[in-house]
Scaffold this active site. Structure first.
Site, mmCIF file in Angstrom:
data_model
loop_
_atom_site.group_PDB
_atom_site.id
_atom_site.type_symbol
_atom_site.label_atom_id
_atom_site.label_comp_id
_atom_site.label_asym_id
_atom_site.label_seq_id
_atom_site.Cartn_x
_atom_site.Cartn_y
_atom_site.Cartn_z
ATOM 1 N N ARG A 67 0.865 -1.182 0.000
ATOM 2 C CA ARG A 67 0.000 0.000 0.000
ATOM 3 C C ARG A 67 0.893 1.221 0.000
ATOM 4 O O ARG A 67 1.899 1.244 0.731
ATOM 5 C CB ARG A 67 -0.870 0.047 1.271
ATOM 6 C CG ARG A 67 -1.948 -1.002 1.313
ATOM 7 C CD ARG A 67 -2.442 -1.188 2.722
ATOM 8 N NE ARG A 67 -1.338 -1.609 3.595
ATOM 9 C CZ ARG A 67 -1.418 -1.703 4.911
ATOM 10 N NH1 ARG A 67 -2.534 -1.385 5.524
ATOM 11 N NH2 ARG A 67 -0.382 -2.099 5.622
ATOM 12 N N CYS A 97 -4.314 1.875 -8.257
ATOM 13 C CA CYS A 97 -4.513 0.419 -8.298
ATOM 14 C C CYS A 97 -5.975 -0.002 -8.383
ATOM 15 O O CYS A 97 -6.373 -0.627 -9.362
ATOM 16 C CB CYS A 97 -3.872 -0.207 -7.072
ATOM 17 S SG CYS A 97 -2.145 0.240 -6.938
ATOM 18 N N LYS A 125 -8.057 0.945 -11.619
ATOM 19 C CA LYS A 125 -7.471 0.319 -12.820
ATOM 20 C C LYS A 125 -7.595 -1.210 -12.747
ATOM 21 O O LYS A 125 -7.999 -1.849 -13.711
ATOM 22 C CB LYS A 125 -6.000 0.744 -12.896
ATOM 23 C CG LYS A 125 -5.163 -0.014 -13.907
ATOM 24 C CD LYS A 125 -3.796 0.613 -14.066
ATOM 25 C CE LYS A 125 -2.813 0.217 -12.986
ATOM 26 N NZ LYS A 125 -2.288 -1.141 -13.071
HETATM 27 C C1 UGA Z 1 -3.921 -1.170 -2.740
HETATM 28 C C2 UGA Z 1 -3.937 -2.479 -1.917
HETATM 29 O O1 UGA Z 1 -4.345 -2.196 -0.578
HETATM 30 C C3 UGA Z 1 -2.539 -3.102 -1.892
HETATM 31 O O2 UGA Z 1 -2.601 -4.353 -1.223
HETATM 32 C C4 UGA Z 1 -2.078 -3.322 -3.332
HETATM 33 O O3 UGA Z 1 -0.762 -3.840 -3.391
HETATM 34 C C5 UGA Z 1 -2.092 -2.000 -4.084
HETATM 35 O O4 UGA Z 1 -3.428 -1.454 -4.047
HETATM 36 C C6 UGA Z 1 -1.652 -2.254 -5.495
HETATM 37 O O5 UGA Z 1 -2.317 -2.993 -6.211
HETATM 38 O O6 UGA Z 1 -0.544 -1.826 -5.877
HETATM 39 P P1 UGA Z 1 -3.166 1.361 -2.216
HETATM 40 O O7 UGA Z 1 -3.863 1.713 -3.493
HETATM 41 O O8 UGA Z 1 -1.800 1.880 -1.986
HETATM 42 O O9 UGA Z 1 -3.063 -0.247 -2.056
HETATM 43 O O10 UGA Z 1 -4.040 1.924 -1.028
HETATM 44 P P2 UGA Z 1 -5.159 1.390 -0.026
HETATM 45 O O11 UGA Z 1 -4.701 1.641 1.338
HETATM 46 O O12 UGA Z 1 -5.587 0.040 -0.374
HETATM 47 O O13 UGA Z 1 -6.334 2.417 -0.350
HETATM 48 C C7 UGA Z 1 -6.963 2.469 -1.630
HETATM 49 C C8 UGA Z 1 -8.117 3.438 -1.613
HETATM 50 O O14 UGA Z 1 -9.185 2.940 -0.826
HETATM 51 C C9 UGA Z 1 -7.771 4.808 -1.023
HETATM 52 O O15 UGA Z 1 -8.392 5.807 -1.798
HETATM 53 C C10 UGA Z 1 -8.360 4.762 0.375
HETATM 54 O O16 UGA Z 1 -8.696 6.017 0.871
HETATM 55 C C11 UGA Z 1 -9.598 3.914 0.126
HETATM 56 N N1 UGA Z 1 -10.093 3.196 1.330
HETATM 57 C C12 UGA Z 1 -9.307 2.253 1.924
HETATM 58 C C13 UGA Z 1 -11.349 3.484 1.822
HETATM 59 O O17 UGA Z 1 -12.072 4.348 1.286
HETATM 60 N N2 UGA Z 1 -11.800 2.797 2.915
HETATM 61 C C14 UGA Z 1 -11.045 1.841 3.517
HETATM 62 O O18 UGA Z 1 -11.529 1.245 4.510
HETATM 63 C C15 UGA Z 1 -9.779 1.572 3.021
#
Ligand code: UGA
Length: 466
Positions: free
Chosen positions: A153, A279, A282
């Site tokens: 992440r 991520c 996409k």
């Molecule tokens: C995500 C996955 O969590 C990773 O495991 C994965 O490796 C990565 O994509 C990838 O494919 O490279 P990331 O995009 O860095 O990681 O961030 P996240 O923490 O997963 O958050 C993604 C989005 O969801 C953010 O906009 C965040 O604000 C949102 N989110 C997350 C929520 O709205 N609610 C939540 O409870 C959690």
């Protein structure tokens, strides 16, 4: 082991620094000369916790940056492909960069190579890489292709890499799987965590971690299905939040209630203005397209996406509910990155919200602890005013909108904020506060999946008027 990483984006750079940290010799390649020069000068390029420390420890020693892909391929036995796989117009991942790297490896093959897909790729990419290698003259017994997806992440990528919950190795050859096992051994046997100079473990670390060996196809599906599942969890809780608003329930209480069931879990149940980043949007589109091509119409994924987009429009309605007419209203926006802890604004719901608000004729003044420089490129014509200091953003504002879950936004000096604002109204797209806290501090507070709270002071005033 001598490792080459092709691509120095978020995944490539973090993987390169972390592989050096666990003892390997790493050559990190990028075809962008300015990036390579900046990395060699000592810059970090991205905002990522602990990355500056790792780069400082290993740069010029076990970790080198270069544009010379030929040399990197020749001197390495394991080559990780970590180039971008952007969405093409029809939603499929554009794999032309992956193909270019495979061609380069085939043309420079001088000994047995293990080629590892680290970029997020659709199912069957490993087969395509094999085919391209052979079409470009690489003998079939001179290479293996492995899928080793990453689950990093942004913001916690370094600790996610060094203390992963699982390592997935999708390999059709036992020797290739064994080599990957060796590469990750310091993490899989817990020896890295015992080093005195180890990067500190996060609270929920699993040490030693689980190593899962699968077929290449299964590993490819694991990556896509993981991201799709997490996105689905977020859309699910956002949909539940909308029901909570309609029936007068509190989504945070509901999350506590359902999340304490171990089968559901509390993580990724934070309601808000939707998921973003490079991520989830996409990968969801790509997985949808892969499923369709395979003959399965995975319509659930369309709904996940629809709920996510709808969440922004619902938030806009909340702002309208708070301010009535939006034209000419001065809105202080806290947060530009797609989530806290990163300077990345790709597919950021905060940026999408600003575009919607600008269309409504609002005046926007914005602040973000890390993403301001990147956001300035998104609004190059002065459409948005950027404030260097958090509390200056609120001066004369008709409302403050919280759009990103940065830690510093969760501990605001509320009296100071209130004093700066024209009207004490906060519309919180990330539920960073308890409504009572805001209410007691004199704010009218709108959040997600909870009742709107009008500041007591204002209620008293309107009662007196009545
Ligand atoms: C995500 C996955 O969590 C990773 O495991 C994965 O490796 C990565 O994509 C990838 O494919 O490279 P990331 O995009 O860095 O990681 O961030 P996240 O923490 O997963 O958050 C993604 C989005 O969801 C953010 O906009 C965040 O604000 C949102 N989110 C997350 C929520 O709205 N609610 C939540 O409870 C959690």
């Amino acid at each position: 082991m001598n490792i080459a990483i092709i691509g120095s984006g978020y995944v490539g750079l973090v993987a390169a620094a972390a592989f050096a940290e666990i003892g390997h010799n790493v050559t990190c390649v990028d075809n962008d000369a300015s990036k390579v020069e900046a990395l060699n000068r000592g810059e970090t390029l991205i905002h990522e916790r602990f990355l500056p420390e790792l780069l400082a420890r290993h740069r010029g020693e076990r970790l080198v940056f270069t544009q010379n892909i030929q040399e990197a391929i020749r001197s390495s036995s394991v080559i990780f492909i970590a180039v971008g796989t952007p969405s093409s117009e029809n939603g499929e991942a554009d794999l032309s960069l992956v193909e270019n790297v495979a061609c380069a490896i085939a043309r420079n093959i001088n000994s047995h190579k293990i080629i590892v897909e680290k970029s997020t790729v659709p199912v069957c990419t490993s087969q395509w890489i094999c085919r391209v290698m052979m079409q470009n003259g690489a003998p079939g017994d001179m290479f293996d292709v492995v899928c080793n997806p990453e689950f990093l992440r942004e913001g916690t990528a370094v600790t996610d890499f060094l203390y992963p919950h699982r390592i997935v190795i999708g390999a059709d050859s036992t020797q290739a799987a064994d080599t990957l096992r060796k590469i990750y051994m310091p993490l899989a046997d817990g020896s890295y965590a015992k080093l005195s100079k180890a990067i500190p473990q996060p609270d929920n670390a699993i040490v030693p971690t689980r190593l899962i060996v699968t077929s290449a196809e299964s590993a490819e599906v694991i990556k896509h299905a993981s991201n799709a599942f997490l996105a689905m969890k977020i859309s699910f809780i956002n949909a539940v939040a909308n029901v909570c608003e309609n029936v007068g329930a509190d989504v945070e209480e509901v999350c506590r209630g359902i999340g304490s069931d171990a089968r559901i879990g509390t993580e990724f149940l934070k309601p808000g203005i939707g998921y973003g980043g490079s991520c989830f949007p996409k990968d969801l589109t790509a997985f949808r397209s892969v499923s369709c091509d395979s003959g399965y119409d995975f319509r659930l994924l369309d709904e996940v996406r629809r709920i996510n987009e709808d969440q922004r429009h619902r938030f806009l309605r909340k702002v309208r509910q708070a301010l009535w007419n939006l034209r000419g209203k001065r809105l202080a926006v806290l947060g530009l990155s797609y989530k806290g802890g990163t300077d990345d604004i790709r597919e950021s719901p905060a940026i999408a919200m600003i575009h919607l608000l600008l269309k409504e004729g609002c005046d926007i003044v914005a602040y973000d602890p890390a993403a301001m420089e990147r956001a300035k490129e998104e609004f190059p014509n002065g459409e948005v005013e950027f404030s260097a200091y958090l509390y200056d953003t609120a001066v004369n504002a008709d409302a403050v909108l919280i759009l990103t879950d940065w830690e510093e936004f969760a501990s605001l000096d509320l009296p100071r904020l209130r004093k700066a604002m024209k009207n004490p109204i906060i519309v919180d797209g990330r539920n960073l506060y308890r409504p009572e806290t805001m209410n007691n501090s004199g704010f009218t507070y709108y959040s997600i999946g909870r009742r709107q709270r009008v500041a007591r002071r204002l209620v008293q005033r309107s009662n007196t008027a009545a």
